[in-house]
Design an enzyme around this catalytic site. Structure first.
Site, PDB file in Angstrom:
ATOM      1  CG  PHE A 198     -33.279  26.759  17.222  1.00  0.00           C
ATOM      2  CD1 PHE A 198     -33.066  26.168  15.978  1.00  0.00           C
ATOM      3  CD2 PHE A 198     -33.696  25.945  18.264  1.00  0.00           C
ATOM      4  CE1 PHE A 198     -33.268  24.804  15.794  1.00  0.00           C
ATOM      5  CE2 PHE A 198     -33.905  24.585  18.093  1.00  0.00           C
ATOM      6  CZ  PHE A 198     -33.681  24.011  16.850  1.00  0.00           C
ATOM      7  CG  ASP A 199     -28.105  31.698  19.907  1.00  0.00           C
ATOM      8  OD1 ASP A 199     -28.858  31.609  20.886  1.00  0.00           O
ATOM      9  OD2 ASP A 199     -26.925  31.335  19.925  1.00  0.00           O
ATOM     10  N   GLY A 258     -33.659  32.111  15.328  1.00  0.00           N
ATOM     11  CA  GLY A 258     -35.108  31.960  15.274  1.00  0.00           C
ATOM     12  C   GLY A 258     -35.828  32.166  16.588  1.00  0.00           C
ATOM     13  CE1 TYR A 307     -33.666  33.184  24.072  1.00  0.00           C
ATOM     14  CE2 TYR A 307     -32.284  31.713  22.792  1.00  0.00           C
ATOM     15  CZ  TYR A 307     -33.020  31.967  23.931  1.00  0.00           C
ATOM     16  OH  TYR A 307     -33.116  31.024  24.914  1.00  0.00           O
ATOM     17  NE  ARG A 318     -35.076  41.394  18.991  1.00  0.00           N
ATOM     18  CZ  ARG A 318     -36.074  40.578  19.326  1.00  0.00           C
ATOM     19  NH1 ARG A 318     -36.086  39.983  20.502  1.00  0.00           N
ATOM     20  NH2 ARG A 318     -37.062  40.346  18.485  1.00  0.00           N
ATOM     21  CE1 TYR A 351     -19.192  30.291  23.511  1.00  0.00           C
ATOM     22  CE2 TYR A 351     -21.172  29.305  24.429  1.00  0.00           C
ATOM     23  CZ  TYR A 351     -19.827  29.225  24.113  1.00  0.00           C
ATOM     24  OH  TYR A 351     -19.117  28.094  24.409  1.00  0.00           O
ATOM     25  CG  ASP A 352     -19.836  38.291  23.333  1.00  0.00           C
ATOM     26  OD1 ASP A 352     -20.140  39.489  23.322  1.00  0.00           O
ATOM     27  OD2 ASP A 352     -19.779  37.608  24.383  1.00  0.00           O
ATOM     28  CG  HIS A 412     -21.088  27.077  19.235  1.00  0.00           C
ATOM     29  ND1 HIS A 412     -21.622  28.117  19.968  1.00  0.00           N
ATOM     30  CD2 HIS A 412     -20.190  26.472  20.053  1.00  0.00           C
ATOM     31  CE1 HIS A 412     -21.076  28.139  21.168  1.00  0.00           C
ATOM     32  NE2 HIS A 412     -20.199  27.142  21.243  1.00  0.00           N
ATOM     33  CG  ASP A 415     -31.061  32.840  -4.078  1.00  0.00           C
ATOM     34  OD1 ASP A 415     -30.860  32.148  -5.094  1.00  0.00           O
ATOM     35  OD2 ASP A 415     -32.040  33.589  -3.937  1.00  0.00           O
TER      36      ASP A 415
END
Length: 645
Positions: free
Chosen positions: A293-294, A296, A298, A302, A378-379, A426, A433
């Site tokens: 979970f990139d 949540g 990691y 950032r 990955y990017d 992915h 919202d």
């Protein structure tokens, strides 16, 4: 209200002064000891009603603290206006899950591994010097194969051999071997040495000129806007044509869009990618747990790139910096984190009429707001597009290096000699919202329906539109269906257009597979959001992340599956639309040694929101490159300098 740096809006982007102020408050409260680190820092946005009312709001920030010596962690909210701690709750890891993994922990992983005799011996049996091995610590998930230390922070680590300083180790996976690492105790608790596979000897050095080969003879493309750009940005407030919105940035979601409106009419209060998961398909004893979970686990934004003119963005570019906090709570500015520019996008509308002789063409353009972030191999690029006709699009780009294995087979593609790339997905979750024309809103599922041949359809050519209103959260968990052209129409339940139809925007999904893991699997329980293409919930300011607030080592059930148990009404309410979309990746040899960009996303199109084409007022091109245009006194006819369509 006096605020730091004369803040002018409740949703203004974070400043360095605010990051420093939060740290000072935490220090004064005694919450920052020598071994305490930040794992998460983000603005705690005021409730939607407060912002829309224009009332003065308290500027707050949420910080998740971790004591790396004891493993204890706290969820803290700080007010920079009152210089106080608003709330402080210690986490219960077995129930809540763990805070995200941080740079401090990544940096110590190789020392921990190399201090473990079992790890060194496994490498020596393979004839590999531990000094050559780059360790990749990966989130451990929440499986029952590691019951020794409940509540401890753990990662699982693979090794990749690096032959020299410039060698990309992804080409040399040391397969069949994985270590379980306790980050708090800083020990290797288990080494699973399942099999000794040959380490692939192929090269992955895509940046080596010898690997690249002679460059193609391509002439430069220069994009210019002699009169400058058509958009303005002031303190995060963006105006372009009829569009009006704000931008934001935080380390968990990255780029966020706020208060999106067209011609003064609200469409969406807040839009973001609130989570993503990358589940892998290899069930082997050393890989069955691979799913990341990139957002949540990691806080992937950032690591956002500082974008470069001419490489990442072309044209008349406006860059915006983003401020986050490092592990010690000090401000870190990511220069050029967000890129904004305009792009030509071909023909917007066109007609040549045989009765009147009218020939009119208008060109489409779009405002692009984007950022790019690398996370491990990955990017990912995230590109929000706003179009002149009121369309909103999100395009996610995946590139970088595929995760590799040394075992091509049933669940992996051989992408180079002896080098495998496991199948994976992915999957992204967009949190939308919605405030279509101010609300209240509802969602209708619309699809094409065949009409049987018979009375009223004697020739069998008829088909109709099927409309189903989603009334409660239990109804509003939907799959896409490309065979019927299924879309979701988000309408205002109290406003109609000139034709008496409800004003609305339609979500057009790509209709690609959602989560493919078995219903009884651990990843299914942890990434339940990814099992459906659409969820609709009633707005709650605390419901922000579809897999829950604390994803790392969370046993599952948090986020969307927990919230919808209340089965709240969503017809004529303040609603949030959650859309799962993404890629199912069966890697190709062409994806090695670096993967060309793959694309996924969705589109929001106005459907009855306007009474007619809202782009009739777009002026004709006057740059001398259309038929009839003049440049240096010359009239350009057919076949000379005609603009691309």
């Amino acid at each position: 209200m006096t605020t730091l740096e004369n803040r002018t809006h409740a949703l203004a982007m974070t400043s360095e002064a605010e990051v420093r102020a939060v740290r000072e408050v935490l220090l004064d409260a005694g919450l920052l000891g020598e071994t305490v680190r930040y794992t998460f820092f983000t603005p705690e946005e005021p409730a939607k009603g407060e912002v829309l009312s224009g009332a003065e709001t308290d500027r707050r920030f949420r910080v998740i603290l971790l004591d790396i010596a004891s493993g204890r962690s706290w969820d803290v909210v700080v007010s920079t206006d009152s210089r106080s701690v608003v709330s402080n709750r210690e986490l219960d890891p077995p129930r809540d899950g763990q805070p995200p993994i941080i740079d401090t922990e990544f940096e110590m992983i190789e020392d921990i591994l190399n201090a473990a005799a079992e790890w060194r011996e496994a490498l020596e049996r393979r004839g590999i010097d531990p000094a050559q091995v780059r360790a990749v610590p990966l989130s451990a998930g929440a499986f029952d194969d590691y019951p020794e230390h409940p509540g401890h922070r753990v990662v699982r680590a693979f090794g990749f051999r690096q032959d020299h300083e410039k060698d990309h180790p992804w080409a040399h996976p040391i397969d069949g071997l994985v270590a379980y690492v306790d980050l708090t105790a800083r020990t290797v608790d288990r080494v699973v040495d399942h099999a000794e596979h040959p380490v692939p000897e192929t090269t992955g050095n895509f940046d080596d000129p010898e690997v690249q080969g002679p460059p193609l003879d391509l002439k430069p493309i220069e994009i210019t806007q002699p009169q400058g750009r058509s958009f303005t940005v002031e303190d995060g407030h963006v105006r372009w044509g009829k569009w009006d919105l704000r931008i934001g940035f935080n380390e968990r979601e990255g780029l966020t869009l706020h208060q999106i409106a067209f011609d003064g009419r609200p469409i969406c209060y807040r839009a973001s990618v609130a989570e993503m998961v990358v589940p892998y398909a290899d069930p082997s004893p050393v890989r069955f747990w691979q799913n990341y979970f990139d957002c949540g686990e990691y806080m992937f934004a950032r690591y956002a790139d500082s974008l470069q003119l001419g490489c990442d963005c072309l044209g008349d570019i406006l860059y915006t910096d983003a401020v986050i906090a490092d592990d010690l709570g000090n401000p870190r500015t990511i220069e050029n984190a967000i890129c904004m520019h305009e792009e030509d996008y071909g023909v917007l509308w066109k007609h040549s009429d045989m009765f009147t002789g009218s020939r009119e063409t208008r060109r489409q353009r779009r405002l692009v707001i984007s950022f790019f972030t690398p996370i491990g191999n990955y990017d990912y690029g995230f590109y929000w597009y706003l179009y002149l006709d009121g369309t909103i699009e999100l395009e996610c780009k995946a590139t970088g290096i595929v995760f590799t294995s040394g075992t091509p087979g049933e669940y992996a593609t051989e992408i180079a000699p002896g080098l495998g790339a496991p199948f994976h997905q992915h999957l992204f979750s967009a949190r939308l919202d919605m405030t279509v024309d101010g609300g209240p809103n509802a969602v209708e599922e619309i699809e094409a329906a065949r009409v049987p041949m018979g009375e009223g359809n004697p020739y069998g050519n008829a088909f109709r539109r099927s409309v189903t209103r989603l009334s409660r959260e239990s109804d509003a968990q939907r799959d896409a269906n490309a065979s019927t052209g299924r879309v979701w129409h988000i309408i205002n339940t109290e406003k109609t257009n000139a034709l008496g139809q409800p004003v609305g925007y339609t979500l057009h999904p790509e209709g690609q597979p959602t989560l493919l893991a078995d219903d009884a699997s651990v990843i299914r329980s942890r990434a339940t959001f990814a099992a459906k293409a659409l969820w609709v919930t009633q707005y709650d300011a605390d419901e922000r992340y579809p897999a829950g607030d604390f994803v790392n080592q969370n046993p599952g059930g948090a986020g969307l599956p927990a919230w919808v148990q209340a089965d709240r009404p969503v017809d004529g309410e303040d609603i949030v639309v959650w859309h799962t979309f993404g890629l199912t990746h069966f890697p190709r040899p062409e994806d090695w040694p670096i993967m060309p960009v793959d694309y996924t996303g969705f589109v929001l199109k106005p459907s009855g929101f306007f009474d007619r084409n809202p782009a009739l007022d777009i002026p004709a091109s006057t740059n001398g490159h259309c038929h009839g245009g003049k440049e240096n006194g010359e009239v350009h006819g057919p076949g000379k300098d005609r603009g691309a369509e």
